[in-house]
Design a protein around this motif. Structure first.
Motif, mmCIF file in Angstrom:
data_model
loop_
_atom_site.group_PDB
_atom_site.id
_atom_site.type_symbol
_atom_site.label_atom_id
_atom_site.label_comp_id
_atom_site.label_asym_id
_atom_site.label_seq_id
_atom_site.Cartn_x
_atom_site.Cartn_y
_atom_site.Cartn_z
ATOM 1 N N MET A 30 0.845 -1.191 0.000
ATOM 2 C CA MET A 30 0.000 0.000 0.000
ATOM 3 C C MET A 30 0.882 1.243 0.000
ATOM 4 O O MET A 30 1.910 1.291 0.660
ATOM 5 C CB MET A 30 -0.875 0.046 1.246
ATOM 6 N N SER A 31 0.434 2.253 -0.688
ATOM 7 C CA SER A 31 1.195 3.489 -0.718
ATOM 8 C C SER A 31 0.864 4.314 0.524
ATOM 9 O O SER A 31 -0.031 3.996 1.302
ATOM 10 C CB SER A 31 0.881 4.269 -1.994
ATOM 11 N N ARG A 32 1.568 5.363 0.690
ATOM 12 C CA ARG A 32 1.386 6.235 1.859
ATOM 13 C C ARG A 32 -0.015 6.841 1.870
ATOM 14 O O ARG A 32 -0.648 6.935 2.911
ATOM 15 C CB ARG A 32 2.464 7.332 1.843
ATOM 16 N N ASP A 33 -0.524 7.246 0.700
ATOM 17 C CA ASP A 33 -1.856 7.835 0.628
ATOM 18 C C ASP A 33 -2.925 6.821 1.026
ATOM 19 O O ASP A 33 -3.891 7.159 1.699
ATOM 20 C CB ASP A 33 -2.133 8.354 -0.778
ATOM 21 N N ASP A 34 -2.755 5.586 0.594
ATOM 22 C CA ASP A 34 -3.717 4.554 0.949
ATOM 23 C C ASP A 34 -3.729 4.305 2.454
ATOM 24 O O ASP A 34 -4.785 4.156 3.069
ATOM 25 C CB ASP A 34 -3.404 3.247 0.221
ATOM 26 N N ASP A 35 -2.530 4.269 3.060
ATOM 27 C CA ASP A 35 -2.459 4.054 4.502
ATOM 28 C C ASP A 35 -3.102 5.218 5.254
ATOM 29 O O ASP A 35 -3.818 5.007 6.242
ATOM 30 C CB ASP A 35 -0.994 3.903 4.944
ATOM 31 N N GLN A 36 -2.870 6.416 4.785
ATOM 32 C CA GLN A 36 -3.444 7.587 5.442
ATOM 33 C C GLN A 36 -4.967 7.601 5.284
ATOM 34 O O GLN A 36 -5.697 7.877 6.234
ATOM 35 C CB GLN A 36 -2.825 8.858 4.867
ATOM 36 N N THR A 37 -5.449 7.291 4.096
ATOM 37 C CA THR A 37 -6.900 7.240 3.859
ATOM 38 C C THR A 37 -7.543 6.168 4.719
ATOM 39 O O THR A 37 -8.609 6.380 5.309
ATOM 40 C CB THR A 37 -7.184 6.965 2.368
ATOM 41 N N TRP A 38 -6.905 5.008 4.805
ATOM 42 C CA TRP A 38 -7.437 3.931 5.637
ATOM 43 C C TRP A 38 -7.490 4.346 7.112
ATOM 44 O O TRP A 38 -8.476 4.092 7.796
ATOM 45 C CB TRP A 38 -6.575 2.679 5.445
ATOM 46 N N ALA A 39 -6.465 4.996 7.591
ATOM 47 C CA ALA A 39 -6.442 5.448 8.979
ATOM 48 C C ALA A 39 -7.543 6.475 9.238
ATOM 49 O O ALA A 39 -8.194 6.455 10.293
ATOM 50 C CB ALA A 39 -5.070 6.040 9.317
ATOM 51 N N GLU A 40 -7.784 7.374 8.275
ATOM 52 C CA GLU A 40 -8.862 8.356 8.437
ATOM 53 C C GLU A 40 -10.231 7.675 8.465
ATOM 54 O O GLU A 40 -11.113 8.064 9.228
ATOM 55 C CB GLU A 40 -8.816 9.378 7.305
ATOM 56 N N LEU A 41 -10.422 6.663 7.631
ATOM 57 C CA LEU A 41 -11.693 5.916 7.646
ATOM 58 C C LEU A 41 -11.913 5.232 8.986
ATOM 59 O O LEU A 41 -13.021 5.267 9.553
ATOM 60 C CB LEU A 41 -11.712 4.878 6.519
ATOM 61 N N ILE A 42 -10.885 4.610 9.514
ATOM 62 C CA ILE A 42 -11.008 3.927 10.810
ATOM 63 C C ILE A 42 -11.286 4.945 11.908
ATOM 64 O O ILE A 42 -12.138 4.721 12.779
ATOM 65 C CB ILE A 42 -9.739 3.109 11.114
ATOM 66 N N ASP A 43 -10.611 6.076 11.887
ATOM 67 C CA ASP A 43 -10.846 7.113 12.896
ATOM 68 C C ASP A 43 -12.269 7.645 12.812
ATOM 69 O O ASP A 43 -12.923 7.866 13.837
ATOM 70 C CB ASP A 43 -9.847 8.259 12.736
ATOM 71 N N SER A 44 -12.768 7.867 11.598
ATOM 72 C CA SER A 44 -14.134 8.382 11.461
ATOM 73 C C SER A 44 -15.162 7.333 11.862
ATOM 74 O O SER A 44 -16.254 7.673 12.309
ATOM 75 C CB SER A 44 -14.385 8.858 10.033
#
Length: 165
Positions: free
Chosen positions: A1-15
């Motif tokens: 996974m790229s950095r953007d994917d990891d960041q997007t995934w983390a934001e989804l989990i946080d939300s």
């Protein structure tokens, strides 16, 4: 996974784990109904047959005169919804299970009965004679061969080729 994917995934989990703030609501404002408000959309019970819902017990006319047309839409239902309900597919009742002829019934009995009888004999710790065991095995094999031999095969001239999409 790229950095953007990891960041997007983390934001989804946080939300997902975050609770809504005071001003936010998790559903559209159109879904906010008071206790005495009614939806404009038809409910599933609005599609009941008119002949069932209209009558003396259901508050219908019940008096002399022509009955209302059962194909006419109920009041408050638009034409598209009424047509969709009228065109709803109701499958026909299934065909009865074929009874089979006497040979087929005997073949099924020969396939089912000997194994059950031998299991009962084994559970009861009885010792059947060798002739009984031989007859049970012969009956099972003969019944099985009879059922297989009587199966209908696929013929190239058969117009029924199953479900075609």
């Amino acid at each position: 996974m790229s950095r953007d994917d990891d960041q997007t995934w983390a934001e989804l989990i946080d939300s997902f784990h975050a609770s809504p703030t005071d001003g936010d609501q998790p559903w559209p404002a159109a879904e906010e109904l008071g206790p005495d408000e009614r939806l404009d959309e038809p409910r599933p019970d609005d599609f009941r047959d008119a002949s069932v819902t209209l009558g003396p017990l259901a508050g219908g006319r019940g008096g002399p005169g022509p009955d209302p047309d059962p194909a006419a839409p109920a009041p408050g239902i638009d034409d598209a919804t009424a047509e969709e309900a009228a065109n709803h597919f109701v499958p026909p009742p299934p065909a009865p299970i074929p009874r089979g002829d006497r040979v087929q019934q005997l073949a099924w009995a020969a396939v089912i009965t000997p194994p059950i009888a031998l299991i009962i004999v084994a559970i009861m710790s009885w010792r059947p004679s060798d002739e009984i065991v031989f007859l049970a095995v012969v009956a099972f094999v003969a019944g099985f061969v009879t059922l297989v031999a009587r199966m209908r095969g696929h013929h190239p001239n058969d117009p029924d080729d199953g479900a075609v999409i």
